[in-house]
Design a protein around this motif. Sequence first.
Motif, PDB file in Angstrom:
ATOM      1  N   THR A   5       0.824  -1.202   0.000  1.00 23.94           N
ATOM      2  CA  THR A   5       0.000   0.000   0.000  1.00 23.94           C
ATOM      3  C   THR A   5       0.865   1.261   0.000  1.00 23.94           C
ATOM      4  O   THR A   5       0.351   2.374   0.014  1.00 23.94           O
ATOM      5  CB  THR A   5      -0.921   0.019   1.245  1.00 23.94           C
TER       6      THR A   5
ATOM      7  N   GLY B 145      -1.193  -4.711   3.112  1.00 22.33           N
ATOM      8  CA  GLY B 145      -0.557  -3.606   3.846  1.00 22.33           C
ATOM      9  C   GLY B 145      -1.612  -2.790   4.555  1.00 22.33           C
ATOM     10  O   GLY B 145      -2.814  -3.009   4.377  1.00 22.33           O
TER      11      GLY B 145
ATOM     12  N   ALA C 111      -4.070  -8.793   5.756  1.00 24.76           N
ATOM     13  CA  ALA C 111      -3.332  -9.580   6.756  1.00 24.76           C
ATOM     14  C   ALA C 111      -2.294  -8.736   7.486  1.00 24.76           C
ATOM     15  O   ALA C 111      -1.534  -8.000   6.859  1.00 24.76           O
ATOM     16  CB  ALA C 111      -2.642 -10.767   6.083  1.00 24.76           C
ATOM     17  N   ASP C 112      -2.293  -8.881   8.807  1.00 25.94           N
ATOM     18  CA  ASP C 112      -1.260  -8.250   9.630  1.00 25.94           C
ATOM     19  C   ASP C 112      -0.072  -9.216   9.654  1.00 25.94           C
ATOM     20  O   ASP C 112      -0.194 -10.354  10.123  1.00 25.94           O
ATOM     21  CB  ASP C 112      -1.829  -8.033  11.044  1.00 25.94           C
TER      22      ASP C 112
ATOM     23  N   THR D 167       2.332  -9.571  11.446  1.00 26.47           N
ATOM     24  CA  THR D 167       2.814 -10.089  12.738  1.00 26.47           C
ATOM     25  C   THR D 167       2.052 -11.356  13.133  1.00 26.47           C
ATOM     26  O   THR D 167       2.399 -11.996  14.121  1.00 26.47           O
ATOM     27  CB  THR D 167       2.650  -9.048  13.879  1.00 26.47           C
TER      28      THR D 167
ATOM     29  N   ASN E 293       7.749  -8.209   1.010  1.00 29.89           N
ATOM     30  CA  ASN E 293       8.271  -6.832   1.032  1.00 29.89           C
ATOM     31  C   ASN E 293       7.955  -6.084   2.332  1.00 29.89           C
ATOM     32  O   ASN E 293       8.721  -5.204   2.719  1.00 29.89           O
ATOM     33  CB  ASN E 293       7.703  -6.074  -0.171  1.00 29.89           C
ATOM     34  N   ALA E 294       6.845  -6.427   2.992  1.00 34.48           N
ATOM     35  CA  ALA E 294       6.444  -5.640   4.181  1.00 34.48           C
ATOM     36  C   ALA E 294       7.594  -5.590   5.174  1.00 34.48           C
ATOM     37  O   ALA E 294       8.259  -6.593   5.435  1.00 34.48           O
ATOM     38  CB  ALA E 294       5.220  -6.271   4.832  1.00 34.48           C
TER      39      ALA E 294
ATOM     40  N   ALA F 171      15.101  -7.728   1.089  1.00 35.77           N
ATOM     41  CA  ALA F 171      15.969  -7.592   2.276  1.00 35.77           C
ATOM     42  C   ALA F 171      16.445  -6.149   2.321  1.00 35.77           C
ATOM     43  O   ALA F 171      15.630  -5.215   2.319  1.00 35.77           O
ATOM     44  CB  ALA F 171      17.117  -8.594   2.201  1.00 35.77           C
TER      45      ALA F 171
ATOM     46  N   LYS G 278      17.170  -8.698   8.613  1.00 37.58           N
ATOM     47  CA  LYS G 278      17.499  -8.697   7.174  1.00 37.58           C
ATOM     48  C   LYS G 278      18.623  -9.698   6.873  1.00 37.58           C
ATOM     49  O   LYS G 278      18.603 -10.340   5.828  1.00 37.58           O
ATOM     50  CB  LYS G 278      17.872  -7.286   6.702  1.00 37.58           C
TER      51      LYS G 278
ATOM     52  N   GLY H  15      19.657  -0.163  -1.295  1.00 34.64           N
ATOM     53  CA  GLY H  15      20.178   0.912  -0.452  1.00 34.64           C
ATOM     54  C   GLY H  15      19.021   1.852  -0.129  1.00 34.64           C
ATOM     55  O   GLY H  15      17.865   1.455  -0.114  1.00 34.64           O
TER      56      GLY H  15
ATOM     57  N   THR I  44      11.141   6.545   0.756  1.00 30.70           N
ATOM     58  CA  THR I  44       9.772   6.101   1.061  1.00 30.70           C
ATOM     59  C   THR I  44       9.436   6.603   2.469  1.00 30.70           C
ATOM     60  O   THR I  44      10.336   7.091   3.180  1.00 30.70           O
ATOM     61  CB  THR I  44       9.693   4.560   1.065  1.00 30.70           C
ATOM     62  N   PRO I  45       8.171   6.409   2.914  1.00 24.59           N
ATOM     63  CA  PRO I  45       7.838   6.860   4.279  1.00 24.59           C
ATOM     64  C   PRO I  45       8.773   6.285   5.349  1.00 24.59           C
ATOM     65  O   PRO I  45       9.087   6.953   6.328  1.00 24.59           O
ATOM     66  CB  PRO I  45       6.402   6.346   4.459  1.00 24.59           C
ATOM     67  N   LEU I  46       9.257   5.031   5.128  1.00 27.97           N
ATOM     68  CA  LEU I  46      10.151   4.391   6.118  1.00 27.97           C
ATOM     69  C   LEU I  46      11.443   5.190   6.288  1.00 27.97           C
ATOM     70  O   LEU I  46      11.969   5.332   7.390  1.00 27.97           O
ATOM     71  CB  LEU I  46      10.441   2.951   5.650  1.00 27.97           C
ATOM     72  N   VAL I  47      11.963   5.725   5.180  1.00 22.04           N
ATOM     73  CA  VAL I  47      13.221   6.475   5.228  1.00 22.04           C
ATOM     74  C   VAL I  47      12.966   7.944   5.551  1.00 22.04           C
ATOM     75  O   VAL I  47      13.759   8.588   6.251  1.00 22.04           O
ATOM     76  CB  VAL I  47      13.982   6.301   3.889  1.00 22.04           C
TER      77      VAL I  47
HETATM   78  P1  NAD Z   1       7.014   1.757   3.691  1.00 16.62           P
HETATM   79  O1  NAD Z   1       6.902   2.135   5.133  1.00 16.62           O
HETATM   80  O2  NAD Z   1       6.784   2.785   2.646  1.00 16.62           O
HETATM   81  O3  NAD Z   1       6.046   0.545   3.373  1.00 16.62           O
HETATM   82  C1  NAD Z   1       5.912  -0.545   4.239  1.00 16.62           C
HETATM   83  C2  NAD Z   1       4.691  -1.334   3.848  1.00 16.62           C
HETATM   84  O4  NAD Z   1       4.557  -2.417   4.781  1.00 16.62           O
HETATM   85  C3  NAD Z   1       3.386  -0.524   3.932  1.00 16.62           C
HETATM   86  O5  NAD Z   1       2.504  -0.958   2.914  1.00 16.62           O
HETATM   87  C4  NAD Z   1       2.838  -0.930   5.299  1.00 16.62           C
HETATM   88  O6  NAD Z   1       1.433  -0.781   5.414  1.00 16.62           O
HETATM   89  C5  NAD Z   1       3.251  -2.376   5.336  1.00 16.62           C
HETATM   90  N1  NAD Z   1       3.253  -2.933   6.687  1.00 16.62           N
HETATM   91  C6  NAD Z   1       3.883  -2.464   7.788  1.00 16.62           C
HETATM   92  N2  NAD Z   1       3.589  -3.249   8.838  1.00 16.62           N
HETATM   93  C7  NAD Z   1       2.765  -4.223   8.389  1.00 16.62           C
HETATM   94  C8  NAD Z   1       2.120  -5.335   8.999  1.00 16.62           C
HETATM   95  N3  NAD Z   1       2.247  -5.610  10.303  1.00 16.62           N
HETATM   96  N4  NAD Z   1       1.331  -6.103   8.232  1.00 16.62           N
HETATM   97  C9  NAD Z   1       1.162  -5.837   6.912  1.00 16.62           C
HETATM   98  N5  NAD Z   1       1.751  -4.810   6.276  1.00 16.62           N
HETATM   99  C10 NAD Z   1       2.548  -4.019   7.014  1.00 16.62           C
HETATM  100  O7  NAD Z   1       8.465   1.086   3.570  1.00 16.62           O
HETATM  101  P2  NAD Z   1       9.402   0.812   2.305  1.00 16.62           P
HETATM  102  O8  NAD Z   1      10.560   1.698   2.429  1.00 16.62           O
HETATM  103  O9  NAD Z   1       8.626   0.770   1.040  1.00 16.62           O
HETATM  104  O10 NAD Z   1       9.914  -0.649   2.689  1.00 16.62           O
HETATM  105  C11 NAD Z   1       9.511  -1.821   2.034  1.00 16.62           C
HETATM  106  C12 NAD Z   1      10.554  -2.894   2.278  1.00 16.62           C
HETATM  107  O11 NAD Z   1      11.799  -2.499   1.714  1.00 16.62           O
HETATM  108  C13 NAD Z   1      10.826  -3.169   3.753  1.00 16.62           C
HETATM  109  O12 NAD Z   1      11.012  -4.549   3.969  1.00 16.62           O
HETATM  110  C14 NAD Z   1      12.118  -2.419   4.008  1.00 16.62           C
HETATM  111  O13 NAD Z   1      12.845  -2.969   5.063  1.00 16.62           O
HETATM  112  C15 NAD Z   1      12.810  -2.624   2.677  1.00 16.62           C
HETATM  113  N6  NAD Z   1      13.862  -1.640   2.397  1.00 16.62           N
HETATM  114  C16 NAD Z   1      13.594  -0.308   2.344  1.00 16.62           C
HETATM  115  C17 NAD Z   1      14.622   0.576   2.065  1.00 16.62           C
HETATM  116  C18 NAD Z   1      14.401   2.043   1.971  1.00 16.62           C
HETATM  117  O14 NAD Z   1      15.404   2.781   1.863  1.00 16.62           O
HETATM  118  N7  NAD Z   1      13.199   2.537   1.959  1.00 16.62           N
HETATM  119  C19 NAD Z   1      15.917   0.092   1.846  1.00 16.62           C
HETATM  120  C20 NAD Z   1      16.147  -1.267   1.913  1.00 16.62           C
HETATM  121  C21 NAD Z   1      15.111  -2.125   2.184  1.00 16.62           C
END
Ligand code: NAD
Length: 260
Positions: free
Chosen positions: A13, A35, A62-63, A65, A90-91, A141, A159, A186, A190-193
């Motif tokens: 999502t 998501g 699905a959650d 966890t 990917n989550a 990863a 990871k 790398g 995204t929102p995570l970063v």
């Molecule tokens: P994001 O925060 O934008 O997206 C995370 C997604 O996971 C969202 O859709 C969220 O709703 C979902 N999610 C979170 N907790 C959940 C749960 N309990 N159940 C179901 N869904 C859940 O993050 P992103 O940056 O797009 O990261 C995606 C993947 O890429 C992750 O595994 C992250 O570790 C990995 N990653 C990200 C980066 C980066 O720089 N952004 C780098 C390397 C790896």
Amino acid sequence: MLKGKVAIVTGSTSGIGLGITEVLAAQQCDVMMNGFGDEKMIAALQAKLHRQYKVKIGYHGADMTQPDEVQAMVKATRRELGSVDILVNNAGIQHVASIEEFPRAKWDQVMAINLSAPFHAIQAAIPHMRKKKWGRIVNIASAHGLVASVNKSAYVAAKHGLVGLTKVAALELAGSGITCNAICPGWVLTPLVQKQIDEKAHDKKIKVKEAEIELLSEKQPSKQFVTPEQIGKLVLFLCSSGADQITGSSQSIDGGWTAQ
Ligand code: NAD
């Protein structure tokens, strides 16, 4: 290229998962999205992708966890979309704190979503893939699956674990037509970063843009973000016949981060 195939992309999502979903849908792959997020926002995403690419776009909340919910998502995908050919784990979540200050509940949550959920999803998907003698499992990863950084104990451990799980799955599935690989990105904006950039700006009392440049400069020699679309294209390659013999590998896409 993927007409008739069905993919599950967990955590799709937002961010990277959404980028991967879009690349797969553009190749005529039906996708089960997953998501968290606002119901209306998710329905709008599904409708947009369906309209644009004329493929089926399902959603399962699905959650990650919860192992039972992960299994239910795989079952629902078979029931609603007819198959499970591609699984993209990917989550993921991040939590930044020193080991001494790391909350126990956060450690458990990072492990559950980033490492245990891929195991449960792989376990549930393998029987369907075996029947079809074809399958692609791609675990998202991180560069942190290959090298470490301070204050990211749970994430780095999860990871690295995911890279290990990838290798075991590849060995157990070797010769079956099913491959399992990890992608190690790398920095991707995204929102995570963004959360980490905002925290850096706040802690150091600098502008968000300066924090962004600092974050990139510390790790990523290209000083450019990887994009979700680039990761989607790498997933697509791993789904192609050209990648039939690529299994158990970790594909770096990190602007040179892990070359150092
Ligand atoms: P994001 O925060 O934008 O997206 C995370 C997604 O996971 C969202 O859709 C969220 O709703 C979902 N999610 C979170 N907790 C959940 C749960 N309990 N159940 C179901 N869904 C859940 O993050 P992103 O940056 O797009 O990261 C995606 C993947 O890429 C992750 O595994 C992250 O570790 C990995 N990653 C990200 C980066 C980066 O720089 N952004 C780098 C390397 C790896």
